[in-house]
Design a protein around this motif. Structure first.
Motif, PDB file in Angstrom:
ATOM      1  N   UNK A 144      33.655 -16.113 -53.720  1.00 12.87           N
ATOM      2  CA  UNK A 144      34.505 -14.950 -54.004  1.00 12.87           C
ATOM      3  C   UNK A 144      34.738 -14.241 -52.680  1.00 12.87           C
ATOM      4  N   UNK A 145      35.992 -13.871 -52.416  1.00  7.59           N
ATOM      5  CA  UNK A 145      36.346 -13.344 -51.103  1.00  7.59           C
ATOM      6  C   UNK A 145      37.362 -12.215 -51.235  1.00  7.59           C
ATOM      7  N   UNK A 146      37.182 -11.185 -50.398  1.00  2.00           N
ATOM      8  CA  UNK A 146      38.150 -10.090 -50.297  1.00  2.00           C
ATOM      9  C   UNK A 146      38.592  -9.984 -48.847  1.00  2.00           C
ATOM     10  N   UNK A 147      39.907  -9.916 -48.641  1.00  2.00           N
ATOM     11  CA  UNK A 147      40.457  -9.745 -47.302  1.00  2.00           C
ATOM     12  C   UNK A 147      41.381  -8.531 -47.301  1.00  2.00           C
ATOM     13  N   UNK A 148      41.398  -7.836 -46.172  1.00  2.00           N
ATOM     14  CA  UNK A 148      42.319  -6.714 -46.002  1.00  2.00           C
ATOM     15  C   UNK A 148      42.990  -6.843 -44.649  1.00  2.00           C
ATOM     16  N   UNK A 149      44.270  -6.525 -44.611  1.00  2.00           N
ATOM     17  CA  UNK A 149      45.011  -6.437 -43.349  1.00  2.00           C
ATOM     18  C   UNK A 149      45.834  -5.171 -43.371  1.00  2.00           C
ATOM     19  N   UNK A 150      45.749  -4.380 -42.296  1.00  2.00           N
ATOM     20  CA  UNK A 150      46.523  -3.140 -42.216  1.00  2.00           C
ATOM     21  C   UNK A 150      47.985  -3.442 -41.906  1.00  2.00           C
ATOM     22  N   UNK A 151      48.787  -2.402 -41.927  1.00  2.00           N
ATOM     23  CA  UNK A 151      50.239  -2.476 -41.713  1.00  2.00           C
ATOM     24  C   UNK A 151      50.570  -3.218 -40.425  1.00  2.00           C
ATOM     25  N   UNK A 152      51.670  -3.984 -40.475  1.00  2.00           N
ATOM     26  CA  UNK A 152      52.219  -4.603 -39.269  1.00  2.00           C
ATOM     27  C   UNK A 152      53.705  -4.272 -39.185  1.00  2.00           C
ATOM     28  N   UNK A 153      54.228  -4.308 -37.977  1.00  2.00           N
ATOM     29  CA  UNK A 153      55.658  -4.134 -37.748  1.00  2.00           C
ATOM     30  C   UNK A 153      56.262  -5.503 -37.468  1.00  2.00           C
ATOM     31  N   UNK A 154      57.434  -5.735 -37.991  1.00  2.00           N
ATOM     32  CA  UNK A 154      58.099  -7.025 -37.819  1.00  2.00           C
ATOM     33  C   UNK A 154      59.099  -7.025 -36.669  1.00  2.00           C
ATOM     34  N   UNK A 192      55.491  -4.424 -42.754  1.00  2.00           N
ATOM     35  CA  UNK A 192      54.790  -4.844 -43.963  1.00  2.00           C
ATOM     36  C   UNK A 192      53.596  -3.935 -44.139  1.00  2.00           C
ATOM     37  N   UNK A 193      53.507  -3.317 -45.304  1.00  2.00           N
ATOM     38  CA  UNK A 193      52.382  -2.437 -45.596  1.00  2.00           C
ATOM     39  C   UNK A 193      51.083  -3.240 -45.589  1.00  2.00           C
ATOM     40  N   UNK A 194      49.982  -2.541 -45.400  1.00  2.00           N
ATOM     41  CA  UNK A 194      48.682  -3.182 -45.487  1.00  2.00           C
ATOM     42  C   UNK A 194      48.481  -3.747 -46.883  1.00  2.00           C
ATOM     43  N   UNK A 195      47.647  -4.768 -46.989  1.00  2.00           N
ATOM     44  CA  UNK A 195      47.439  -5.384 -48.291  1.00  2.00           C
ATOM     45  C   UNK A 195      46.018  -5.916 -48.425  1.00  2.00           C
ATOM     46  N   UNK A 196      45.618  -6.090 -49.683  1.00  2.00           N
ATOM     47  CA  UNK A 196      44.338  -6.687 -50.041  1.00  2.00           C
ATOM     48  C   UNK A 196      44.609  -8.049 -50.660  1.00  2.00           C
ATOM     49  N   UNK A 197      43.717  -8.978 -50.429  1.00  2.00           N
ATOM     50  CA  UNK A 197      43.846 -10.315 -50.990  1.00  2.00           C
ATOM     51  C   UNK A 197      42.489 -10.706 -51.579  1.00  2.00           C
ATOM     52  N   UNK A 198      42.478 -11.111 -52.843  1.00  2.00           N
ATOM     53  CA  UNK A 198      41.258 -11.574 -53.496  1.00  2.00           C
ATOM     54  C   UNK A 198      41.377 -13.066 -53.754  1.00  2.00           C
ATOM     55  N   UNK A 199      40.335 -13.802 -53.410  1.00  2.00           N
ATOM     56  CA  UNK A 199      40.316 -15.246 -53.627  1.00  2.00           C
ATOM     57  C   UNK A 199      39.033 -15.632 -54.349  1.00  2.00           C
ATOM     58  N   UNK A 200      39.110 -16.673 -55.155  1.00  2.00           N
ATOM     59  CA  UNK A 200      37.931 -17.265 -55.784  1.00  2.00           C
ATOM     60  C   UNK A 200      38.124 -18.769 -55.773  1.00  2.00           C
TER      61      UNK A 200
END
Length: 168
Positions: free
Chosen positions: A130-140, A150-158
């Protein structure tokens, strides 16, 4: 494009290799960094133009901890902090973007994972990750416009994995 890189780090293991701690710090100085910009053409189309940002700098730290507990789960936690800046850059639209963050450069990334493995018979195992990842905002774009980011986002994986050992 030229890069001068400075990096220092340490990897260590503690408590009979049950805890691993890693750390790194870095500075990257770019000269003539190549940056691609999407420009609108006179006919309403688009064209990609490559220009050189005279100078840019990245610096940051990365920290990681890996724990192997007696109760079987492995725990991994990591964090990366990043600062980036165009130091001297007039872009293809003739806009001074010096001081702006480099494209696609999150200031913060984190990762936390737990992996539990149990033996199945004598030659197989079953693992649940089980994994949680977060990345803050980036500019394109190099102009750092909010609408073009792109706004920051959370990603959950299993993941459930069955492994069979190789038998000689």
């Amino acid at each position: 494009e030229f890069l001068t890189a400075y990096e220092v780090g340490v990897k260590s293991r503690w408590f009979d290799r049950r805890l691993q701690l890693n750390a790194a710090a870095f500075i990257y100085d770019h000269t003539d960094l190549q940056v691609q910009t999407l420009l609108e053409t006179a006919g309403g189309g688009a064209q990609i133009v490559t220009t050189n940002a005279a100078e840019a700098r990245n610096y940051g730290v990365e920290l990681e901890a890996v724990a192997r507990t007696a109760a079987r789960p492995d725990v991994v936690c990591s964090v990366a902090l990043l600062e980036t800046e165009y130091r001297d850059f007039i872009n293809a639209d003739v806009i001074d973007v010096s001081g702006n963050a480099l494209k696609r450069s999150p200031e913060l990334r984190t990762n936390t994972a737990i992996k539990y493995t149990v033996p199945v018979g004598d030659v197989s195992s079953l693992s649940l990750l089980c994994e949680h990842q977060y990345q803050s905002r980036i500019y394109l774009t190099e102009t750092n416009e909010s609408v073009l980011g792109q706004e920051g986002y959370h990603n959950l994986n299993a993941r459930l994995t069955y492994e069979r050992d190789q038998i000689s």
